[in-house]
Design a protein around this motif. Sequence first.
Motif, PDB file in Angstrom:
ATOM      1  N   SER A   1       0.843  -1.205   0.000  1.00  0.00           N
ATOM      2  CA  SER A   1       0.000   0.000   0.000  1.00  0.00           C
ATOM      3  C   SER A   1       0.867   1.238   0.000  1.00  0.00           C
ATOM      4  CB  SER A   1      -0.906   0.010   1.231  1.00  0.00           C
ATOM      5  OG  SER A   1      -1.547   1.264   1.359  1.00  0.00           O
ATOM      6  N   ASN A   2       0.436   2.254  -0.759  1.00  0.00           N
ATOM      7  CA  ASN A   2       1.239   3.486  -0.815  1.00  0.00           C
ATOM      8  C   ASN A   2       0.771   4.535   0.190  1.00  0.00           C
ATOM      9  OD1 ASN A   2      -1.130   4.237  -2.043  1.00  0.00           O
ATOM     10  ND2 ASN A   2      -0.177   5.099  -3.873  1.00  0.00           N
ATOM     11  N   CYS A   3      -0.093   4.131   1.125  1.00  0.00           N
ATOM     12  CA  CYS A   3      -0.496   5.008   2.224  1.00  0.00           C
ATOM     13  C   CYS A   3       0.147   4.504   3.519  1.00  0.00           C
ATOM     14  CB  CYS A   3      -2.014   5.010   2.388  1.00  0.00           C
ATOM     15  SG  CYS A   3      -2.864   5.738   0.975  1.00  0.00           S
ATOM     16  N   PRO A   4       0.528   5.425   4.418  1.00  0.00           N
ATOM     17  CA  PRO A   4       1.196   4.970   5.643  1.00  0.00           C
ATOM     18  C   PRO A   4       0.278   4.126   6.512  1.00  0.00           C
ATOM     19  CG  PRO A   4       0.722   7.329   5.753  1.00  0.00           C
ATOM     20  CD  PRO A   4       0.406   6.899   4.357  1.00  0.00           C
ATOM     21  N   ARG A   5       0.841   3.058   7.072  1.00  0.00           N
ATOM     22  CA  ARG A   5       0.055   2.222   7.990  1.00  0.00           C
ATOM     23  C   ARG A   5      -0.080   2.918   9.332  1.00  0.00           C
ATOM     24  NH1 ARG A   5       2.501  -2.867  10.741  1.00  0.00           N
ATOM     25  NH2 ARG A   5       2.395  -1.397  12.485  1.00  0.00           N
ATOM     26  N   ASP A   6       1.001   3.613   9.764  1.00  0.00           N
ATOM     27  CA  ASP A   6       0.984   4.348  11.029  1.00  0.00           C
ATOM     28  C   ASP A   6       1.943   5.521  10.936  1.00  0.00           C
ATOM     29  OD1 ASP A   6      -0.659   2.772  13.098  1.00  0.00           O
ATOM     30  OD2 ASP A   6       0.633   1.217  12.250  1.00  0.00           O
ATOM     31  N   THR A   7       1.643   6.567  11.710  1.00  0.00           N
ATOM     32  CA  THR A   7       2.525   7.729  11.837  1.00  0.00           C
ATOM     33  C   THR A   7       2.795   7.971  13.311  1.00  0.00           C
ATOM     34  OG1 THR A   7       1.658   8.758   9.815  1.00  0.00           O
ATOM     35  CG2 THR A   7       2.793  10.198  11.374  1.00  0.00           C
ATOM     36  N   ILE A   8       4.078   8.126  13.679  1.00  0.00           N
ATOM     37  CA  ILE A   8       4.457   8.350  15.069  1.00  0.00           C
ATOM     38  C   ILE A   8       5.067   9.748  15.186  1.00  0.00           C
ATOM     39  CG2 ILE A   8       5.841   7.546  17.007  1.00  0.00           C
ATOM     40  CD1 ILE A   8       5.993   4.808  15.672  1.00  0.00           C
ATOM     41  N   PRO A   9       4.437  10.649  15.974  1.00  0.00           N
ATOM     42  CA  PRO A   9       5.058  11.964  16.204  1.00  0.00           C
ATOM     43  C   PRO A   9       6.334  11.800  17.028  1.00  0.00           C
ATOM     44  CG  PRO A   9       2.747  11.906  16.928  1.00  0.00           C
ATOM     45  CD  PRO A   9       3.165  10.500  16.685  1.00  0.00           C
ATOM     46  N   MET A  10       7.418  12.453  16.602  1.00  0.00           N
ATOM     47  CA  MET A  10       8.713  12.270  17.261  1.00  0.00           C
ATOM     48  C   MET A  10       9.205  13.525  17.985  1.00  0.00           C
ATOM     49  SD  MET A  10       9.403   9.116  16.514  1.00  0.00           S
ATOM     50  CE  MET A  10      11.106   8.974  16.934  1.00  0.00           C
ATOM     51  N   ASN A  11       8.598  14.682  17.708  1.00  0.00           N
ATOM     52  CA  ASN A  11       8.986  15.958  18.337  1.00  0.00           C
ATOM     53  C   ASN A  11      10.416  16.390  18.018  1.00  0.00           C
ATOM     54  OD1 ASN A  11       6.444  16.070  19.674  1.00  0.00           O
ATOM     55  ND2 ASN A  11       7.245  14.616  21.187  1.00  0.00           N
ATOM     56  N   ASP A  12      11.030  15.751  17.057  1.00  0.00           N
ATOM     57  CA  ASP A  12      12.396  16.073  16.657  1.00  0.00           C
ATOM     58  C   ASP A  12      12.611  15.537  15.247  1.00  0.00           C
ATOM     59  OD1 ASP A  12      14.337  17.588  17.913  1.00  0.00           O
ATOM     60  OD2 ASP A  12      14.856  16.050  19.383  1.00  0.00           O
ATOM     61  N   ARG A  13      13.542  16.163  14.549  1.00  0.00           N
ATOM     62  CA  ARG A  13      13.914  15.639  13.237  1.00  0.00           C
ATOM     63  C   ARG A  13      14.453  14.212  13.376  1.00  0.00           C
ATOM     64  NH1 ARG A  13      17.263  19.271   9.032  1.00  0.00           N
ATOM     65  NH2 ARG A  13      17.381  17.845   7.280  1.00  0.00           N
ATOM     66  N   VAL A  14      14.024  13.320  12.468  1.00  0.00           N
ATOM     67  CA  VAL A  14      14.467  11.927  12.523  1.00  0.00           C
ATOM     68  C   VAL A  14      15.605  11.741  11.532  1.00  0.00           C
ATOM     69  CG1 VAL A  14      13.760   9.512  12.425  1.00  0.00           C
ATOM     70  CG2 VAL A  14      12.084  11.260  13.061  1.00  0.00           C
ATOM     71  N   TRP A  15      16.802  11.448  12.066  1.00  0.00           N
ATOM     72  CA  TRP A  15      17.994  11.327  11.225  1.00  0.00           C
ATOM     73  C   TRP A  15      18.260   9.896  10.773  1.00  0.00           C
ATOM     74  CZ3 TRP A  15      19.938  15.056   8.650  1.00  0.00           C
ATOM     75  CH2 TRP A  15      20.098  16.346   9.169  1.00  0.00           C
ATOM     76  N   SER A  16      17.825   8.901  11.543  1.00  0.00           N
ATOM     77  CA  SER A  16      18.175   7.513  11.224  1.00  0.00           C
ATOM     78  C   SER A  16      17.100   6.560  11.729  1.00  0.00           C
ATOM     79  CB  SER A  16      19.536   7.153  11.836  1.00  0.00           C
ATOM     80  OG  SER A  16      19.558   7.445  13.225  1.00  0.00           O
ATOM     81  N   VAL A  17      16.926   5.461  11.014  1.00  0.00           N
ATOM     82  CA  VAL A  17      16.020   4.390  11.440  1.00  0.00           C
ATOM     83  C   VAL A  17      16.652   3.048  11.073  1.00  0.00           C
ATOM     84  CG1 VAL A  17      13.869   5.711  11.226  1.00  0.00           C
ATOM     85  CG2 VAL A  17      14.683   4.371   9.286  1.00  0.00           C
ATOM     86  N   ALA A  18      16.303   2.016  11.830  1.00  0.00           N
ATOM     87  CA  ALA A  18      16.744   0.659  11.501  1.00  0.00           C
ATOM     88  C   ALA A  18      15.699  -0.327  12.011  1.00  0.00           C
ATOM     89  CB  ALA A  18      18.105   0.351  12.113  1.00  0.00           C
ATOM     90  N   ILE A  19      15.321  -1.263  11.141  1.00  0.00           N
ATOM     91  CA  ILE A  19      14.359  -2.298  11.508  1.00  0.00           C
ATOM     92  C   ILE A  19      15.122  -3.497  12.060  1.00  0.00           C
ATOM     93  CG2 ILE A  19      12.538  -3.843  10.638  1.00  0.00           C
ATOM     94  CD1 ILE A  19      12.102  -1.808   8.357  1.00  0.00           C
ATOM     95  N   SER A  20      14.623  -4.050  13.162  1.00  0.00           N
ATOM     96  CA  SER A  20      15.250  -5.229  13.757  1.00  0.00           C
ATOM     97  C   SER A  20      15.185  -6.400  12.777  1.00  0.00           C
ATOM     98  CB  SER A  20      14.509  -5.605  15.041  1.00  0.00           C
ATOM     99  OG  SER A  20      14.830  -6.926  15.428  1.00  0.00           O
TER     100      SER A  20
END
Length: 329
Positions: A147-166
């Motif tokens: 799907s090209n729509c987000p499943r969920d959105t999480i507010p972070m209150n800060d710029r997100v520089w990096s992510v990694a999936i386990s």
Amino acid sequence: IASYPHIPLKDRVKVSQNWCHGICRKEVMLKWRINLLPWIQLDGDVLYLSQAADIGAYHLRPDTGKLQRSPMALFSGHLEDVCRFAVTDTHLVSGGSDGKILVHHRRNGFSMEYSGHNQEVNCLDCRGGLIVSGSRDRTARIWTLSSNCPRDTIPMNDRVWSVAISPTQSSFVTGTACCANFSPLRIWDVERCELLCCLGSEFRRGAGVLDIVYESPVQLLTCGYDTYIRSWDLRLSPRKCVMEWEEPHDSALYCIQTDGNHMIASGSSYYGVIRTWDKRQTRCLEMFQLSSAVSSPVYCLRFNTSHLYAALATALHSLDFKQGPRPRR
């Protein structure tokens, strides 16, 4: 070195010793005229390189590790620069300064545009059918390939520089700018989007996390603006890392990679400095400076048994550990 039985033992020993002693041949693989923010991924004998709004797939020659000059495939569609991309067995997923996320099928060239974010997509990761992205708009989003729509959105209150999936795909880590929220490293449950824990404590303001690498489902490495590489073990207390290594010249660390064993390679923010580290020691093993005339961060690095590839502002460099340095004339 025992992991590479197709390489003769004598050559494996020589290459391993060259890594330990910093003996290599430096090459400039590709150059371009304007400053870019390139990113690379290595998949077997193919190197993927983003330059401005496009991503090229370059075949690596098996004997020399050099690029074939023309890309064997080109992935395009962003209106502005590509910031990050991830490669899986079937797809290439990219996030851009235009806020868009593009999912390209590697085999048939079909691509799908996702709604993305309100501002530039600074980071993303993809495992299985799961995509996680982070943005300057201070949110992290979870997507699926279906799907090209987000499943969920999480507010972070800060710029997100990096992510990694386990590797288990049950959780993911976000690394933020540490400007509004002083817990820049947080682990989230994929299904419930709930905060599982914060890693570390007493980060100073601005200690943003720029790269995260999982070594196993319970071990990960992080680095960023506060000049430290940190190793975390999720089986122990999340408040304290199990080991840390400090960049000796007080430079921010833009990127890290590991061989899954004892070695770490890091890319610094000035003069294209790459360092190699042995996890069993606190001091770095070797330092390589790739840019002397004009300072550039090492935006991204990747390595295999014999070569390390590094993307700087105006060039793609390689360190060939099969070869010694060129003799001086």
